[in-house]
Write a protein that holds these residues in place. Structure first.
Motif, PDB file in Angstrom:
ATOM      1  N   TRP A 155      32.374  43.535  48.015  1.00 54.79           N
ATOM      2  CA  TRP A 155      32.473  42.974  46.661  1.00 54.79           C
ATOM      3  C   TRP A 155      33.734  43.544  46.017  1.00 54.79           C
ATOM      4  CZ3 TRP A 155      32.880  44.624  41.658  1.00 54.79           C
ATOM      5  CH2 TRP A 155      32.557  43.716  40.653  1.00 54.79           C
ATOM      6  N   PRO A 156      34.542  42.793  45.254  1.00 57.11           N
ATOM      7  CA  PRO A 156      34.326  41.403  44.829  1.00 57.11           C
ATOM      8  C   PRO A 156      35.029  40.358  45.691  1.00 57.11           C
ATOM      9  CG  PRO A 156      36.098  42.351  43.557  1.00 57.11           C
ATOM     10  CD  PRO A 156      35.669  43.434  44.522  1.00 57.11           C
ATOM     11  N   HIS A 182      33.752  36.808  39.156  1.00 58.07           N
ATOM     12  CA  HIS A 182      34.294  38.074  39.645  1.00 58.07           C
ATOM     13  C   HIS A 182      34.996  37.830  40.976  1.00 58.07           C
ATOM     14  CE1 HIS A 182      32.051  40.549  36.678  1.00 58.07           C
ATOM     15  NE2 HIS A 182      31.148  39.588  36.790  1.00 58.07           N
ATOM     16  N   THR A 183      36.276  38.219  41.035  1.00 60.19           N
ATOM     17  CA  THR A 183      37.092  38.077  42.232  1.00 60.19           C
ATOM     18  C   THR A 183      37.997  39.303  42.335  1.00 60.19           C
ATOM     19  OG1 THR A 183      38.992  37.015  41.156  1.00 60.19           O
ATOM     20  CG2 THR A 183      37.163  35.571  41.796  1.00 60.19           C
ATOM     21  N   SER A 187      37.619  41.710  38.204  1.00 59.29           N
ATOM     22  CA  SER A 187      36.213  42.022  38.483  1.00 59.29           C
ATOM     23  C   SER A 187      35.726  43.058  37.488  1.00 59.29           C
ATOM     24  CB  SER A 187      36.054  42.533  39.915  1.00 59.29           C
ATOM     25  OG  SER A 187      36.838  43.695  40.123  1.00 59.29           O
ATOM     26  N   THR A 190      35.396  41.507  33.743  1.00 56.70           N
ATOM     27  CA  THR A 190      36.354  40.466  34.092  1.00 56.70           C
ATOM     28  C   THR A 190      36.858  39.719  32.866  1.00 56.70           C
ATOM     29  OG1 THR A 190      36.650  38.416  35.355  1.00 56.70           O
ATOM     30  CG2 THR A 190      34.450  38.852  34.503  1.00 56.70           C
TER      31      THR A 190
END
Length: 566
Positions: A155-156, A182-183, A187, A190
């Motif tokens: 994650w993310p 969320h990337t 994240s 965010t």
């Protein structure tokens, strides 16, 4: 009493027809997975998995204080509803004792692209954190349903889509629900998020929806869109959403949700249904009747008009031109789509290539269509911009050209805050680069001598600073133009901006159907850049009291107006 599935399905189709085409880019019609929670007792183990394993360290993320269990007291079906219950009770599991229990369910179904509808009541009490959300099937989260076979990604980077969360938004009132993405690009706390105020979420059912296409992810409350995520650049950092995701349902306690009241005993999230829609039919039919033409052309923008028909209901138009980004937009079949390409150079020919496909990738027979457009000549004396010919700007820059006799004084101010800043004036033809003098702060000037009145010159500025550089676009200027009022072709302007001073809504009556407006303050900070129609209302209710400058650009030229906010 729970509504029948047939009635709900008909209602979903009705909502899609009323809202879907106007609010989302792709409408998904085929129900591919659902749980109506019709059988009382334990949760259906064919559809749901209880995630109970504690993360390393013995505590759930975000300083939460609950144990997730598979106890029927924490998750059960009753009277057509799933109940997820958070309870204050000491509970020992995996060698760790906690004072609260709850449930965290993983759907045993993963999918790529589609629409999720969840009808639910959610707790809104202090210290509770209900969530309806998705994670990438590839997340390597120990104890998750898919982890042992598919958990390859942290994650993310796996991507997270939060359909609904409550209780973790300081400063927002009760019943404010949020959606978030969320990337790796953003994240935790965010920046990719939206929210909306709902009526009492604990007492009233609401339908929380997420519509996920290859182009964007949209969030709706009771069929009304309130946030869309659509990054202009889609890569592993911004868009890990080209692989399967699965649904999670849970109530967390404490952590970001704040202090749990001493008198808390238990609370529930009651879920009527969970439904996932996709378009399942194999589509081999190509779009038809593809047409593309030019709309309004100004000194800095070109409007492209496109239309096509397809049985899928949605057309994807991919637009490219030399030196510019490739952009794909989606639009309902049979409905004309207008796309404005901004930040173009004046008096320049551009070749646009437009391809049309349906959502299955079937290409129309006369695709692509190539259009040529030449922007109008738009000499400028002053203005603000964010366009870069090298590097990139965030807030952008201000510029002025002033003729003094046969000399031209050129002044540029960088609005982005940089350390070790120097500036170099670039001539376009022939190419030269000369260091500019610092006036003050981040403002630099240079005077070029011996110019011919009426001739056109073109200059850019390279800003070099610690860690990088950025170069403005080349700006054309007619030697001798004074632009003392900030107006080109002043007689062509019959534009109204009222009331001024303004409290809340500033009404704009502009000369063109397509106008670029830029609003900046007295220190040059840009607060707004937008493309608007001739009649437009600018909401300034949230702006601080003070003086602002409104720049209007259209086919008639440029007008700078002073606006006073009460």
């Amino acid at each position: 009493m729970k509504k029948s599935f047939l009635f709900q399905a008909l209602l979903t189709l009705l909502l899609a027809s009323q809202y879907g085409y106007s609010q989302v880019d792709v409408v998904y019609n085929n129900l591919v997975w659902s749980d109506e929670f019709d059988n009382n007792g334990a949760v259906d183990s064919n559809k749901w998995y209880h995630q109970t394993q504690l993360p390393a360290g013995g505590s759930w993320f975000n300083n939460e204080v609950q144990h997730y269990t598979n106890l029927i007291s924490n998750s059960f079906v009753d009277n057509g509803n799933l109940n997820i219950v958070a309870i204050k009770e000491p509970f020992t599991d995996q060698g760790v004792t906690k004072q609260y229990t709850s449930a965290r369910l993983n759907a045993k179904f993963a999918f790529k692209y589609g629409r999720v509808d969840i009808r639910a009541k959610a707790p809104n009490g202090q210290g509770t954190w209900p969530a309806l959300w998705l994670l990438g099937k590839n997340v390597n989260e120990d104890g998750g349903f898919f982890d042992s076979n598919f958990g390859t990604t942290s994650w993310p980077a796996c991507g997270e889509i939060d359909i609904m969360e409550h209780g973790i938004f300081p400063g927002q009132p009760v019943n404010y629900i949020g959606a978030a993405i969320h990337t790796p690009s953003s994240s935790g706390n965010t920046v990719n998020k939206g929210g909306i105020q709902a009526s009492d979420i604990a007492q009233n059912y609401h339908v929380y929806s997420m519509n996920w296409s290859p182009n964007q992810i949209s969030f709706l409350l009771d069929g009304v869109l309130f946030y869309t995520y659509n990054p202009s650049v889609k890569n592993a950092s911004t868009w890990p959403f080209d692989a399967d995701q699965y649904i999670l349902l849970n109530i967390a306690m404490g952590g970001f949700a704040g202090t749990i009241p001493a008198n808390f005993t238990q609370t529930s999230m009651i879920i009527d249904y969970v439904r996932i829609y996709q378009n399942t039919a194999v589509d081999t039919e190509s779009p038809t009747n593809f047409v593309a033409s030019l709309g309004a052309v100004t000194g800095s923008s070109v409007e492209l008009l496109m239309n096509a028909n397809d049985n899928s209901g949605t057309i994807a138009y991919t637009i490219s031109y030399p030196g510019g980004p490739t952009t794909t937009v989606y639009n309902p079949s049979g409905v004309q789509k207008s796309v404005i390409i901004p930040n173009l150079a004046s008096n320049t020919n551009y070749t646009f290539t437009i391809a049309a496909t349906d959502m299955s990738g079937n290409t129309v027979t006369n695709s692509p269509i190539v259009l040529n457009a030449t922007t109008s000549f738009n000499p400028q004396c002053s203005g603000s911009d964010t366009q870069a010919s090298e590097g990139a700007f965030t807030l952008g820059y201000n510029y002025t050209f002033q003729t003094i006799g046969t000399d031209v004084k050129i002044t540029f101010e960088l609005l982005d805050s940089k350390v070790g800043l120097v500036a170099f004036l670039r001539s376009q033809s022939p190419f030269t680069e000369t260091q500019m003098s610092n006036v003050s702060g981040q403002t630099f000037t240079q005077t070029i001598t011996g110019q011919t009145l009426g001739s056109t010159i073109s200059y850019a500025v390279k800003f070099a600073y610690a860690g990088g550089l950025a170069v403005t676009r080349y700006i054309s200027y007619v030697v001798g133009s004074n632009c003392s009022l900030g107006i080109q072709n002043e007689t062509a302007f019959k534009q109204l901006v009222y009331p001024n001073p303004v409290d809340d809504n500033l009404h704009l009556q502009l000369s063109d159907n397509q106008n670029k407006i830029t609003l900046s303050d007295v220190v040059g900070k840009i607060h707004l850049v937008d493309l608007v129609n001739s009649d437009h209302i600018l909401d300034m209710s949230s702006f601080k009291t003070g003086i602002y400058f409104l720049r209007v650009e259209n086919s008639h030229g440029i007008q700078n107006l002073k606006v006073i906010k009460k």
